[in-house]
Design a protein around this motif. Structure first.
Motif, PDB file in Angstrom:
ATOM      1  N   TYR A  52     -70.224  33.322   5.545  1.00 38.20           N
ATOM      2  CA  TYR A  52     -70.412  32.793   6.893  1.00 38.20           C
ATOM      3  C   TYR A  52     -71.173  31.475   6.847  1.00 38.20           C
ATOM      4  O   TYR A  52     -72.104  31.295   6.064  1.00 38.20           O
ATOM      5  N   ARG A  53     -70.799  30.533   7.728  1.00 44.93           N
ATOM      6  CA  ARG A  53     -71.500  29.271   7.899  1.00 44.93           C
ATOM      7  C   ARG A  53     -72.068  29.222   9.304  1.00 44.93           C
ATOM      8  O   ARG A  53     -71.342  29.407  10.284  1.00 44.93           O
ATOM      9  N   THR A  54     -73.354  28.970   9.400  1.00 46.86           N
ATOM     10  CA  THR A  54     -74.019  28.959  10.699  1.00 46.86           C
ATOM     11  C   THR A  54     -73.613  27.726  11.512  1.00 46.86           C
ATOM     12  O   THR A  54     -73.071  26.754  10.984  1.00 46.86           O
ATOM     13  N   VAL A  55     -73.919  27.790  12.798  1.00 47.12           N
ATOM     14  CA  VAL A  55     -73.624  26.667  13.692  1.00 47.12           C
ATOM     15  C   VAL A  55     -74.292  25.396  13.193  1.00 47.12           C
ATOM     16  O   VAL A  55     -73.700  24.308  13.229  1.00 47.12           O
ATOM     17  N   ALA A  56     -75.524  25.495  12.700  1.00 49.51           N
ATOM     18  CA  ALA A  56     -76.252  24.318  12.215  1.00 49.51           C
ATOM     19  C   ALA A  56     -75.611  23.699  10.985  1.00 49.51           C
ATOM     20  O   ALA A  56     -75.859  22.526  10.677  1.00 49.51           O
ATOM     21  N   GLU A  57     -74.782  24.460  10.272  1.00 49.81           N
ATOM     22  CA  GLU A  57     -74.127  23.956   9.066  1.00 49.81           C
ATOM     23  C   GLU A  57     -72.749  23.358   9.348  1.00 49.81           C
ATOM     24  O   GLU A  57     -72.105  22.833   8.441  1.00 49.81           O
ATOM     25  N   ARG A  58     -72.298  23.426  10.587  1.00 48.94           N
ATOM     26  CA  ARG A  58     -70.972  22.928  10.940  1.00 48.94           C
ATOM     27  C   ARG A  58     -71.082  21.563  11.623  1.00 48.94           C
ATOM     28  O   ARG A  58     -71.985  21.323  12.416  1.00 48.94           O
ATOM     29  N   THR A  59     -70.131  20.700  11.346  1.00 51.06           N
ATOM     30  CA  THR A  59     -70.089  19.392  12.005  1.00 51.06           C
ATOM     31  C   THR A  59     -69.601  19.569  13.440  1.00 51.06           C
ATOM     32  O   THR A  59     -68.534  20.151  13.664  1.00 51.06           O
ATOM     33  N   LEU A  73     -72.586  12.963  15.389  1.00 51.00           N
ATOM     34  CA  LEU A  73     -71.866  14.226  15.229  1.00 51.00           C
ATOM     35  C   LEU A  73     -71.926  14.681  13.774  1.00 51.00           C
ATOM     36  O   LEU A  73     -70.959  14.599  13.021  1.00 51.00           O
ATOM     37  N   VAL A  74     -73.103  15.147  13.386  1.00 48.32           N
ATOM     38  CA  VAL A  74     -73.329  15.629  12.025  1.00 48.32           C
ATOM     39  C   VAL A  74     -73.995  16.999  12.106  1.00 48.32           C
ATOM     40  O   VAL A  74     -74.642  17.337  13.091  1.00 48.32           O
ATOM     41  N   ALA A  75     -73.831  17.769  11.058  1.00 45.59           N
ATOM     42  CA  ALA A  75     -74.456  19.089  11.013  1.00 45.59           C
ATOM     43  C   ALA A  75     -75.972  18.934  10.944  1.00 45.59           C
ATOM     44  O   ALA A  75     -76.496  18.067  10.247  1.00 45.59           O
ATOM     45  N   GLY A  76     -76.690  19.774  11.679  1.00 49.22           N
ATOM     46  CA  GLY A  76     -78.142  19.696  11.683  1.00 49.22           C
ATOM     47  C   GLY A  76     -78.729  20.630  12.705  1.00 49.22           C
ATOM     48  O   GLY A  76     -78.015  21.431  13.330  1.00 49.22           O
ATOM     49  N   SER A  77     -80.033  20.519  12.917  1.00 45.07           N
ATOM     50  CA  SER A  77     -80.718  21.405  13.859  1.00 45.07           C
ATOM     51  C   SER A  77     -82.022  20.759  14.294  1.00 45.07           C
ATOM     52  O   SER A  77     -82.431  19.715  13.764  1.00 45.07           O
ATOM     53  N   SER A  78     -82.696  21.398  15.265  1.00 42.02           N
ATOM     54  CA  SER A  78     -83.942  20.875  15.808  1.00 42.02           C
ATOM     55  C   SER A  78     -85.132  21.387  15.002  1.00 42.02           C
ATOM     56  O   SER A  78     -85.270  22.591  14.788  1.00 42.02           O
ATOM     57  N   PRO A 100     -80.565  15.930  10.706  1.00 45.15           N
ATOM     58  CA  PRO A 100     -79.328  16.208   9.974  1.00 45.15           C
ATOM     59  C   PRO A 100     -79.627  16.962   8.680  1.00 45.15           C
ATOM     60  O   PRO A 100     -80.555  16.617   7.952  1.00 45.15           O
ATOM     61  N   GLY A 101     -78.858  18.001   8.417  1.00 45.62           N
ATOM     62  CA  GLY A 101     -79.056  18.773   7.202  1.00 45.62           C
ATOM     63  C   GLY A 101     -80.047  19.913   7.328  1.00 45.62           C
ATOM     64  O   GLY A 101     -80.210  20.705   6.392  1.00 45.62           O
ATOM     65  N   ALA A 102     -80.719  20.023   8.479  1.00 42.46           N
ATOM     66  CA  ALA A 102     -81.619  21.167   8.688  1.00 42.46           C
ATOM     67  C   ALA A 102     -80.779  22.393   9.024  1.00 42.46           C
ATOM     68  O   ALA A 102     -79.873  22.336   9.853  1.00 42.46           O
ATOM     69  N   ASP A 103     -81.051  23.506   8.382  1.00 41.36           N
ATOM     70  CA  ASP A 103     -80.362  24.760   8.652  1.00 41.36           C
ATOM     71  C   ASP A 103     -81.197  25.901   8.092  1.00 41.36           C
ATOM     72  O   ASP A 103     -82.335  25.682   7.658  1.00 41.36           O
ATOM     73  N   TRP A 104     -80.665  27.095   8.081  1.00 40.46           N
ATOM     74  CA  TRP A 104     -81.470  28.254   7.692  1.00 40.46           C
ATOM     75  C   TRP A 104     -81.930  28.175   6.250  1.00 40.46           C
ATOM     76  O   TRP A 104     -83.005  28.664   5.920  1.00 40.46           O
ATOM     77  N   ARG A 105     -81.140  27.527   5.388  1.00 42.89           N
ATOM     78  CA  ARG A 105     -81.541  27.359   3.983  1.00 42.89           C
ATOM     79  C   ARG A 105     -82.556  26.234   3.808  1.00 42.89           C
ATOM     80  O   ARG A 105     -83.302  26.218   2.836  1.00 42.89           O
ATOM     81  N   HIS A 106     -82.528  25.267   4.719  1.00 44.56           N
ATOM     82  CA  HIS A 106     -83.373  24.075   4.630  1.00 44.56           C
ATOM     83  C   HIS A 106     -84.130  23.922   5.949  1.00 44.56           C
ATOM     84  O   HIS A 106     -83.778  23.071   6.778  1.00 44.56           O
ATOM     85  N   PRO A 107     -85.149  24.753   6.183  1.00 45.49           N
ATOM     86  CA  PRO A 107     -85.752  24.850   7.524  1.00 45.49           C
ATOM     87  C   PRO A 107     -86.415  23.585   8.044  1.00 45.49           C
ATOM     88  O   PRO A 107     -86.495  23.385   9.255  1.00 45.49           O
ATOM     89  N   HIS A 120     -89.850  35.574   4.982  1.00 48.54           N
ATOM     90  CA  HIS A 120     -90.091  34.914   6.265  1.00 48.54           C
ATOM     91  C   HIS A 120     -88.898  35.172   7.182  1.00 48.54           C
ATOM     92  O   HIS A 120     -87.776  35.392   6.714  1.00 48.54           O
ATOM     93  N   PRO A 121     -89.099  35.137   8.501  1.00 42.41           N
ATOM     94  CA  PRO A 121     -87.955  35.307   9.403  1.00 42.41           C
ATOM     95  C   PRO A 121     -86.980  34.150   9.267  1.00 42.41           C
ATOM     96  O   PRO A 121     -87.390  32.989   9.129  1.00 42.41           O
ATOM     97  N   VAL A 122     -85.693  34.449   9.280  1.00 43.88           N
ATOM     98  CA  VAL A 122     -84.689  33.397   9.228  1.00 43.88           C
ATOM     99  C   VAL A 122     -84.739  32.608  10.536  1.00 43.88           C
ATOM    100  O   VAL A 122     -84.971  33.162  11.611  1.00 43.88           O
ATOM    101  N   VAL A 123     -84.563  31.297  10.447  1.00 44.50           N
ATOM    102  CA  VAL A 123     -84.591  30.428  11.623  1.00 44.50           C
ATOM    103  C   VAL A 123     -83.354  29.523  11.624  1.00 44.50           C
ATOM    104  O   VAL A 123     -82.510  29.615  10.744  1.00 44.50           O
ATOM    105  N   HIS A 124     -83.269  28.648  12.612  1.00 43.13           N
ATOM    106  CA  HIS A 124     -82.085  27.806  12.828  1.00 43.13           C
ATOM    107  C   HIS A 124     -80.851  28.677  13.058  1.00 43.13           C
ATOM    108  O   HIS A 124     -79.776  28.434  12.497  1.00 43.13           O
ATOM    109  N   ILE A 125     -81.020  29.684  13.910  1.00 39.45           N
ATOM    110  CA  ILE A 125     -79.962  30.633  14.210  1.00 39.45           C
ATOM    111  C   ILE A 125     -79.536  30.471  15.661  1.00 39.45           C
ATOM    112  O   ILE A 125     -80.321  30.724  16.581  1.00 39.45           O
ATOM    113  N   ALA A 126     -78.301  30.021  15.876  1.00 39.23           N
ATOM    114  CA  ALA A 126     -77.744  29.904  17.229  1.00 39.23           C
ATOM    115  C   ALA A 126     -77.141  31.245  17.646  1.00 39.23           C
ATOM    116  O   ALA A 126     -77.034  32.178  16.847  1.00 39.23           O
ATOM    117  N   TRP A 127     -76.733  31.347  18.913  1.00 38.63           N
ATOM    118  CA  TRP A 127     -76.254  32.619  19.436  1.00 38.63           C
ATOM    119  C   TRP A 127     -75.056  33.167  18.658  1.00 38.63           C
ATOM    120  O   TRP A 127     -74.985  34.361  18.345  1.00 38.63           O
TER     121      TRP A 127
END
Length: 304
Positions: A52-59, A73-78, A100-107, A120-127
């Motif tokens: 599975y690829r999270t929303v933060a990992e998708r372009t 329009l690049v993969a990333g998170s807040s 850009p490039g922030a996701d659950w593996r790279h918080p 630690h709790p997983v983060v950068h998780i969208a609905w």
């Protein structure tokens, strides 16, 4: 998982933020709940088995955001980035940054890792990520009422998940911000960001990190409490509002997509007395379903 016997309780609060009021009586059925938020190690197991690829990992798609700058329009998170000086408290983008490039593996973004944070709790998780994990695990997302009932740990009407005193006997009970948010954290609780799950005492039901550490998704579309509170009877297993009603009516840019918002609960390590006193069971906020952040995770339930 921990069994929570169903019951009736007072939901919300009349003493804090307006979205928590008015208090009202709610009844929920019994359910099993994860004793802790889902961890990095647990989410990694899910990803390993499903690819599975999270929303933060998708372009992001240009079709979904037709007016966006293509370069954005690049993969990333807040990601929360601590300012080096005091800043205006009404401008949250001084400490929240799209990375850009922030996701659950790279918080914290590229170059950072969860290798030393398996517990630690997983983060950068969208609905959508929560739903995918829940389907794989054979579980469900709690409603706001179920979540708040579990968080209270049997203490109906208490201020916090452990009682009415923030630090009983000078014992810190949750991972929250100490000092002047957002530029100065004293780390009196030993943590600057997320903490290993279970670093603080459990509530009366044996659940850890229900308050602080990371916010947690619930199933409910965000709506005001007034509708439930003005009903003639005790609300039984309420399910919140509708997607249409959850959209942010204050959104200024009408050219942008109108995104539904779900209720998140529990506060996080960024909640502080001078800015966000939401480290309480009654606290609630609206979160756009396509958005992930560095302080938002989840836990799941099973309904019999």
């Amino acid at each position: 998982m921990v069994w929570i016997e169903g019951g009736t309780f007072t939901m919300g609060s009349d003493r804090h933020y307006p979205e928590e009021a008015p208090t009202h009586r709610v009844s929920v059925g019994g359910f099993w709940i994860d004793p802790r938020p889902v961890t990095n190690a647990e989410f990694a197991r899910f990803v390993s088995r499903t690819r599975y690829r999270t929303v933060a990992e998708r372009t992001p798609s240009a079709a979904d955001y037709p007016d966006a700058d293509p370069d954005q329009l690049v993969a990333g998170s807040s990601v929360f980035v601590k300012p080096d000086r005091p800043v205006r408290m009404d401008l949250p983008y001084q400490w929240w940054h799209w990375v850009p490039g922030a996701d659950w593996r790279h918080p914290q973004g590229p170059g950072t890792s969860i290798r030393k944070r398996p517990d630690h709790p997983v983060v950068h998780i969208a609905w959508d990520d929560v739903v995918a994990y829940a389907e794989w695990a054979g579980k469900e997302v709690p409603t706001e009422a179920e979540w708040e009932y579990a968080c209270r740990g049997g203490l109906d009407g208490a201020e916090f998940a452990w009682g009415d005193e923030f630090a009983p006997g000078n014992t810190l009970m949750a991972n929250t911000w100490h000092g002047e948010f957002p530029h100065h954290n004293t780390r009196v609780d030993r943590f600057e960001g997320t903490s290993p799950v279970g670093s603080f005492p459990p509530n009366g039901y044996g659940l850890v990190d229900m308050v602080g550490n990371v916010w947690e998704w619930t199933q409910d579309w965000y709506t005001a409490h007034q509708g439930q509170a003005h009903a003639c009877c005790v609300a039984v297993d309420p399910r919140g509002g509708t997607e249409a009603d959850s959209v942010d009516r204050a959104q200024v840019d009408r050219t942008q997509p109108r995104i539904g918002r779900r209720v998140i609960k529990g506060g996080s390590h960024l909640c502080a007395p001078n800015y966000c006193r939401r480290y309480r069971p009654a606290a609630r906020m609206a979160q756009a379903v396509e958005t992930s952040t560095s302080h938002l995770g989840f836990r799941l339930i099973i309904r019999p």
